[in-house]
Design an enzyme around this catalytic site. Structure first.
Site, PDB file in Angstrom:
ATOM      1  N   HIS A  32     -13.782   3.608   7.377  1.00 30.85           N
ATOM      2  CA  HIS A  32     -12.874   2.469   7.207  1.00 30.85           C
ATOM      3  C   HIS A  32     -13.248   1.648   5.965  1.00 30.85           C
ATOM      4  O   HIS A  32     -13.386   0.428   6.022  1.00 30.85           O
ATOM      5  CB  HIS A  32     -12.881   1.572   8.453  1.00 30.85           C
ATOM      6  CG  HIS A  32     -11.586   0.798   8.610  1.00 30.85           C
ATOM      7  ND1 HIS A  32     -11.118   0.348   9.810  1.00 30.85           N
ATOM      8  CD2 HIS A  32     -10.656   0.407   7.691  1.00 30.85           C
ATOM      9  CE1 HIS A  32      -9.971  -0.295   9.654  1.00 30.85           C
ATOM     10  NE2 HIS A  32      -9.667  -0.264   8.369  1.00 30.85           N
ATOM     11  N   ILE A  33     -13.373   2.365   4.852  1.00 29.12           N
ATOM     12  CA  ILE A  33     -13.771   1.722   3.607  1.00 29.12           C
ATOM     13  C   ILE A  33     -12.664   1.779   2.557  1.00 29.12           C
ATOM     14  O   ILE A  33     -12.911   1.522   1.378  1.00 29.12           O
ATOM     15  CB  ILE A  33     -15.068   2.338   3.033  1.00 29.12           C
ATOM     16  CG1 ILE A  33     -15.040   3.885   3.036  1.00 29.12           C
ATOM     17  CG2 ILE A  33     -16.259   1.866   3.828  1.00 29.12           C
ATOM     18  CD1 ILE A  33     -14.230   4.489   1.963  1.00 29.12           C
ATOM     19  N   GLY A  34     -11.431   2.090   2.989  1.00 29.27           N
ATOM     20  CA  GLY A  34     -10.341   2.207   2.029  1.00 29.27           C
ATOM     21  C   GLY A  34     -10.167   0.959   1.184  1.00 29.27           C
ATOM     22  O   GLY A  34      -9.901   1.037  -0.012  1.00 29.27           O
ATOM     23  N   GLU A  92     -14.424   1.606  16.511  1.00 30.77           N
ATOM     24  CA  GLU A  92     -15.266   1.511  15.315  1.00 30.77           C
ATOM     25  C   GLU A  92     -16.442   0.593  15.582  1.00 30.77           C
ATOM     26  O   GLU A  92     -16.277  -0.447  16.214  1.00 30.77           O
ATOM     27  CB  GLU A  92     -14.438   0.991  14.129  1.00 30.77           C
ATOM     28  CG  GLU A  92     -13.297   1.912  13.740  1.00 30.77           C
ATOM     29  CD  GLU A  92     -12.462   1.403  12.578  1.00 30.77           C
ATOM     30  OE1 GLU A  92     -12.721   0.271  12.098  1.00 30.77           O
ATOM     31  OE2 GLU A  92     -11.555   2.122  12.130  1.00 30.77           O
ATOM     32  N   ASP A 129      10.432   2.501   7.007  1.00 28.53           N
ATOM     33  CA  ASP A 129       9.980   1.123   7.175  1.00 28.53           C
ATOM     34  C   ASP A 129      11.217   0.271   7.392  1.00 28.53           C
ATOM     35  O   ASP A 129      12.006   0.078   6.458  1.00 28.53           O
ATOM     36  CB  ASP A 129       9.206   0.632   5.952  1.00 28.53           C
ATOM     37  CG  ASP A 129       8.537  -0.714   6.176  1.00 28.53           C
ATOM     38  OD1 ASP A 129       9.114  -1.544   6.912  1.00 28.53           O
ATOM     39  OD2 ASP A 129       7.455  -0.953   5.628  1.00 28.53           O
ATOM     40  N   ALA A 153      -4.664   3.255   7.743  1.00 30.74           N
ATOM     41  CA  ALA A 153      -4.117   2.017   8.296  1.00 30.74           C
ATOM     42  C   ALA A 153      -4.974   1.563   9.477  1.00 30.74           C
ATOM     43  O   ALA A 153      -6.018   0.943   9.288  1.00 30.74           O
ATOM     44  CB  ALA A 153      -2.665   2.220   8.687  1.00 30.74           C
ATOM     45  N   ARG A 154      -4.556   1.898  10.688  1.00 32.22           N
ATOM     46  CA  ARG A 154      -5.287   1.492  11.887  1.00 32.22           C
ATOM     47  C   ARG A 154      -5.438   2.684  12.826  1.00 32.22           C
ATOM     48  O   ARG A 154      -4.500   3.455  13.042  1.00 32.22           O
ATOM     49  CB  ARG A 154      -4.551   0.352  12.608  1.00 32.22           C
ATOM     50  CG  ARG A 154      -4.648  -0.990  11.889  1.00 32.22           C
ATOM     51  CD  ARG A 154      -6.081  -1.516  11.905  1.00 32.22           C
ATOM     52  NE  ARG A 154      -6.229  -2.837  11.304  1.00 32.22           N
ATOM     53  CZ  ARG A 154      -6.555  -3.047  10.034  1.00 32.22           C
ATOM     54  NH1 ARG A 154      -6.723  -2.004   9.221  1.00 32.22           N
ATOM     55  NH2 ARG A 154      -6.708  -4.267   9.565  1.00 32.22           N
ATOM     56  N   ILE A 176       0.835  -1.203   0.000  1.00 25.25           N
ATOM     57  CA  ILE A 176       0.000   0.000   0.000  1.00 25.25           C
ATOM     58  C   ILE A 176       0.867   1.249   0.000  1.00 25.25           C
ATOM     59  O   ILE A 176       0.644   2.187  -0.774  1.00 25.25           O
ATOM     60  CB  ILE A 176      -0.956  -0.006   1.202  1.00 25.25           C
ATOM     61  CG1 ILE A 176      -1.897  -1.210   1.144  1.00 25.25           C
ATOM     62  CG2 ILE A 176      -1.765   1.289   1.245  1.00 25.25           C
ATOM     63  CD1 ILE A 176      -2.716  -1.426   2.407  1.00 25.25           C
TER      64      ILE A 176
END
Length: 300
Positions: A272-274, A253, A166, A223-224, A147
């Site tokens: 949260h529909i990515g 959520e 990362d 992400a989260r 992503i």
């Protein structure tokens, strides 16, 4: 299946199995009850959490397969202790999530939501509004998996400078400059989160991190929700330290009515529909089903 449905293409792969659905809004207790009643060999996880109680209620359980890439809703330690494999559909929704992040970035930079509401109220702000131009700006990506790299490519296409953090990513393309995390905070005009949630990075976007950022930074989170200290972000938006935030993930959520974010025009929200597109729905379902079949075949 901790949801009410599964893509037909995934159902076709699982035609030899009996499928039990937990429904649109499953609870942990409900999942435990279903495990106790049906003793599944596999659980495909879309919604809610799967913890030790569910695993103990299903002695036949051999695999927990995530309908997506993030496994933070599964107690991986408990699964490992019980010899249950946890697998994820890594990368199959990368395009969908990265496109959602880009949409949120453009909505923030160009004030899309606010201008739409202003026009519907009869205003014409051409002479007074100034949006942000992204070309030449720096985007800092935290997480450079499928992503994050997809987002990097799109940002590069907008002539943005791309830096990323990362510790696990390898063989990065030339348009991504790998940097330490503190350099992201210091140099990025846009910070976009694309990493899994772990005990080590929970709340990483906190008051101290936001204070290091350039004034007027844009924050994106597809992400989260647990990566962000929501109160700290709210205060940073109100002070202007954060110009705008585009959020697709939240600490709790579904978001409850009256959440402070709902009152902030410079916080753009999506539920949260990515990763929820027609193509990703099929791809995630198929990958989750294949993961179940592969693990059970090895265990046979």
């Amino acid at each position: 299946m901790t949801a009410a449905d599964l893509a037909p293409q995934a159902l076709a792969l699982l035609q030899d199995f009996e499928l039990i659905y937990a429904g649109k809004t499953p609870t942990e207790d409900g999942i435990v009850a279903l495990c106790r009643e049906h003793n599944p060999a596999a659980i495909i996880v879309r919604y809610s959490k799967v913890g030790a109680a569910a695993m103990d209620a299903a002695p036949a359980l051999r695999v927990i397969s995530k309908h997506g890439s993030g496994t933070d809703t599964i107690d991986r330690a408990a699964a490992a202790q019980r010899g249950i494999q946890v697998v994820a559909a890594v990368g199959v929704n990368a395009a969908a999530v990265a496109e959602q992040a880009l949409a949120l970035l453009l909505a923030c930079a160009k004030s899309v939501v606010d201008l739409d509401q202003r026009m519907r109220a009869g205003h014409w702000d051409k002479s007074t509004h100034k949006s942000l131009e992204l070309g030449g700006k720096t985007i800092g990506l935290i997480g450079l998996g499928a992503i994050g790299q997809r987002m990097a490519a799109m940002a590069h296409g907008l002539s943005m400078r791309v830096i990323g953090f990362d510790p696990y990513a390898q063989n990065l393309p030339a348009h991504i400059a790998r940097v330490p995390l503190d350099q992201i905070w210091r140099e990025a005009d846009v910070v976009s989160l694309h990493c899994p949630l772990t005990d080590d990075n929970r709340g990483m976007v906190n008051a101290a991190a936001l204070a290091q950022c350039r004034p007027g930074v844009i924050l994106l989170n597809t992400a989260r929700g647990g990566l962000v200290d929501e109160e700290a972000l709210l205060q940073a938006v109100r002070s202007g330290q954060v110009w705008a935030a585009g959020l697709d993930s939240f600490a709790v959520e579904p978001m409850s009515a009256g959440h402070p974010f709902q009152l902030e025009p410079r916080i753009v929200l999506s539920p949260h529909i990515g990763g929820v597109t027609s193509a990703a729905y099929v791809n995630m379902g198929v990958a989750a089903a294949r993961n179940v079949i592969e693990v059970l075949a090895r265990a046979a």
